[in-house]
Design an enzyme around this catalytic site. Structure first.
Site, PDB file in Angstrom:
ATOM      1  N   CYS A  79     -21.944 -42.673 -85.772  1.00 32.16           N
ATOM      2  CA  CYS A  79     -21.354 -43.165 -87.033  1.00 32.16           C
ATOM      3  C   CYS A  79     -20.147 -44.056 -86.779  1.00 32.16           C
ATOM      4  O   CYS A  79     -20.306 -45.205 -86.396  1.00 32.16           O
ATOM      5  CB  CYS A  79     -21.028 -41.991 -87.963  1.00 32.16           C
ATOM      6  SG  CYS A  79     -22.494 -41.396 -88.829  1.00 32.16           S
ATOM      7  N   HIS A 167     -25.937 -38.293 -87.831  1.00 32.26           N
ATOM      8  CA  HIS A 167     -25.333 -37.224 -87.020  1.00 32.26           C
ATOM      9  C   HIS A 167     -26.419 -36.355 -86.379  1.00 32.26           C
ATOM     10  O   HIS A 167     -27.027 -35.519 -87.051  1.00 32.26           O
ATOM     11  CB  HIS A 167     -24.424 -36.352 -87.887  1.00 32.26           C
ATOM     12  CG  HIS A 167     -23.161 -37.038 -88.298  1.00 32.26           C
ATOM     13  ND1 HIS A 167     -22.023 -37.014 -87.533  1.00 32.26           N
ATOM     14  CD2 HIS A 167     -22.862 -37.787 -89.398  1.00 32.26           C
ATOM     15  CE1 HIS A 167     -21.061 -37.704 -88.132  1.00 32.26           C
ATOM     16  NE2 HIS A 167     -21.553 -38.184 -89.269  1.00 32.26           N
ATOM     17  N   GLU A 169     -25.902 -33.991 -84.325  1.00 28.98           N
ATOM     18  CA  GLU A 169     -25.349 -32.678 -84.004  1.00 28.98           C
ATOM     19  C   GLU A 169     -25.515 -31.648 -85.111  1.00 28.98           C
ATOM     20  O   GLU A 169     -25.406 -30.437 -84.867  1.00 28.98           O
ATOM     21  CB  GLU A 169     -23.864 -32.805 -83.628  1.00 28.98           C
ATOM     22  CG  GLU A 169     -22.918 -33.173 -84.759  1.00 28.98           C
ATOM     23  CD  GLU A 169     -22.796 -34.668 -84.982  1.00 28.98           C
ATOM     24  OE1 GLU A 169     -21.787 -35.089 -85.598  1.00 28.98           O
ATOM     25  OE2 GLU A 169     -23.686 -35.432 -84.554  1.00 28.98           O
TER      26      GLU A 169
END
Length: 509
Positions: A79, A167, A169
């Site tokens: 990002c 993202h 994660e």
């Protein structure tokens, strides 16, 4: 030399999750603020740039010098990190025309890309950004897109430099671990050798080398962190470890006697010290949370200094500091933005003349438990909920005195025993009772009462960096509320805290 993935933190709420996912791959990683990171050497196999609440278009946005990283070792921007690299190369970053928060699906995947291989067209990803990359230089190649975001991912040709605008994660990105495995294992070439067994072996050898025949004092708290620290230290230096368990008057009900007995059965060299009155005196009249922490920490140090002087030739103080303590005590904005001080982070006053050893300061809480299980420690001890270093001192809002501690200990004892009785204790990450600084009107019998209010807190988490409130059964909450009000003299109202972290913290102070 421990192979390491370096994570540069730009202030994202998800930075710690990146570290957790990398470590799930049995690869060691470290988080450093974007404006204070170590010099790149052979230890670092790759770098990940986190997201950020900032916009790269802001004049004061984070803009570190990446010249020592980019093009030299593998680099992945997430990002903000991706947008920063695109902007630095002359790309166009503009406010998003459509909402780019939440779930999206990849509509194009370049399967020839090392980063994207094995990912499924149409798989769900998690977006969280207010800007978007509109145009990039010719040497930037688009490797994935969504229906609304053309440049959802890119690679700089002739470099192992990647950027993604989602993202990987977070749990909502279904195949995020595939992407992270591609980057960490295949692109960075990490061997996935960072295991509990390797950590224990390396740590014990390092402790032996570092400490030699020196004597070490360790403050035991009854919690997982200090207990695992004690066992590791004991295996490294044996009887040169001198453990001190201080009753600061802020422990849970009967905890001092019960835990001291369990430590002695573990074969540790431990002495118990009753310092309740000393702590109460130091806390008298203090209501500010930060001043409480300082008073408790300073008194703890004074007690330790005195006890250490009873042992000849002590050179070291061991602490059960873990990684979240370290992370939360640093900030990408500098010390002024630190959330709170930690009792076991930041060193000791000069007069103590002791050096600090912190064998667990690179581990998250769940990793500490894995180490403890590998060391074959008592399961009951390892399954204990995290308990703050300042103890009940930061669960009593307002002034602390012996009577208010008694009230909280009684209420907390009913709550924790109830969680175990209802088979809920192991289903929550951390639970406790908070004694509020307000009183409320109530009726008991035919009389009006004006007494204390307590709040029950229970959260679910993996590592303590983020947490969600636990949805405990109403039947259980009703029973505990009734029992506390009936049995704990001085309490006439019980409430339940349904705040998540962030924005709230797990503790109230």
């Amino acid at each position: 030399m421990q192979e390491t993935i370096l994570i540069l933190d730009f202030g994202s709420q998800y930075t710690q999750l990146i570290a957790r996912r990398v470590r799930e791959l049995n690869v060691y990683c470290e988080i450093h603020p974007y404006n204070s990171f170590p010099e790149i050497n052979d230890q670092f196999k790759g770098v990940i740039l986190s997201g950020s609440p900032f916009s790269v278009r802001d004049s004061n946005s984070p803009a570190p010098d990446l010249s020592g990283i980019k093009g030299k070792i593998p680099l992945l921007g997430v990002c903000y990190g991706a947008q920063l690299m695109a902007k630095n190369a002359g790309g166009d970053i503009m406010p998003s025309k459509i909402r780019e928060y939440g779930r999206a699906n990849l509509s194009f995947i370049d399967q020839s890309s090392e980063l994207m291989k094995g990912m499924t067209n149409g798989c769900q990803v998690w977006m969280s950004h207010g800007d978007t990359i509109l145009n990039v230089p010719k040497d930037f190649k688009v490797i994935t897109s969504t229906a609304d975001v053309n440049i959802a991912g890119f690679v700089i040709e002739a470099e192992q430099t990647y950027g993604i605008q989602f993202h990987p994660e977070v749990y909502h990105t279904d195949e995020g671990m595939i992407l992270l495995t591609n980057f960490v294992v295949d692109i960075c070439g990490c061997s996935q050798s960072w295991t509990p067994e390797s950590f224990i072996e390396t740590t014990i050898n390092e402790l032996k080398l570092k400490l030699g025949n020196d004597k070490v004092v360790l403050g035991l708290s009854g919690g997982v962190d200090s207990s695992v620290t004690a066992v590791l230290m004991d295996k490294a230096i044996g009887t040169n470890l001198h453990c001190i368990f201080v009753d600061n008057g802020l422990l849970r009900k009967n905890e001092f006697e019960e835990v001291l007995d369990s430590y002695q059965h573990m074969g540790l060299n431990v002495v118990g010290v009753d310092s309740k009155e000393r702590f109460y005196k130091a806390l008298k009249g203090i209501t500010d949370p930060e001043k409480k922490r300082k008073a408790i920490g300073n008194t703890f140090i004074e007690v330790f200094d005195e006890e250490a002087h009873r042992i000849t030739d002590v050179n070291w103080l061991a602490q059960g500091t873990i990684y979240p303590d370290v992370i939360e005590s640093k900030s990408v904005k500098g010390p002024s933005a630190t959330i709170k001080s930690h009792h076991n982070v930041g060193g000791l006053p000069d007069f103590m003349k002791l050096k600090i050893v912190e064998p667990l300061n690179s581990l998250f809480k769940d990793e500490v438990r894995k180490i403890g299980r590998t060391l074959e420690m008592d399961t009951n001890l390892l399954s204990r909920h995290p308990f703050p270093g300042p103890g009940l001192g930061i669960r009593i809002l307002g002034e602390i005195n012996e009577e208010r501690v008694r009230i909280l200990q009684e209420a907390d004892d009913i709550y924790i025993k109830g969680l175990k009785e209802f088979d809920l204790y192991d289903k929550v990450w951390q639970a406790g009772v908070i004694l509020l600084s307000v009183q409320s009107v109530g009726v008991m019998g035919d009389e009006r009462t004006y007494e204390e209010v307590v709040a029950l807190r229970a959260v679910g988490s993996t590592d303590g960096m983020t947490a969600d409130w636990s949805q405990l059964p109403y039947e259980f909450l009703a029973k505990i509320s009734n029992e506390i009000i009936n049995k704990v003299k001085g309490v006439n109202r019980v409430v339940y805290d349904i705040s998540s972290k962030p924005p709230a913290t797990i503790e109230w102070e």
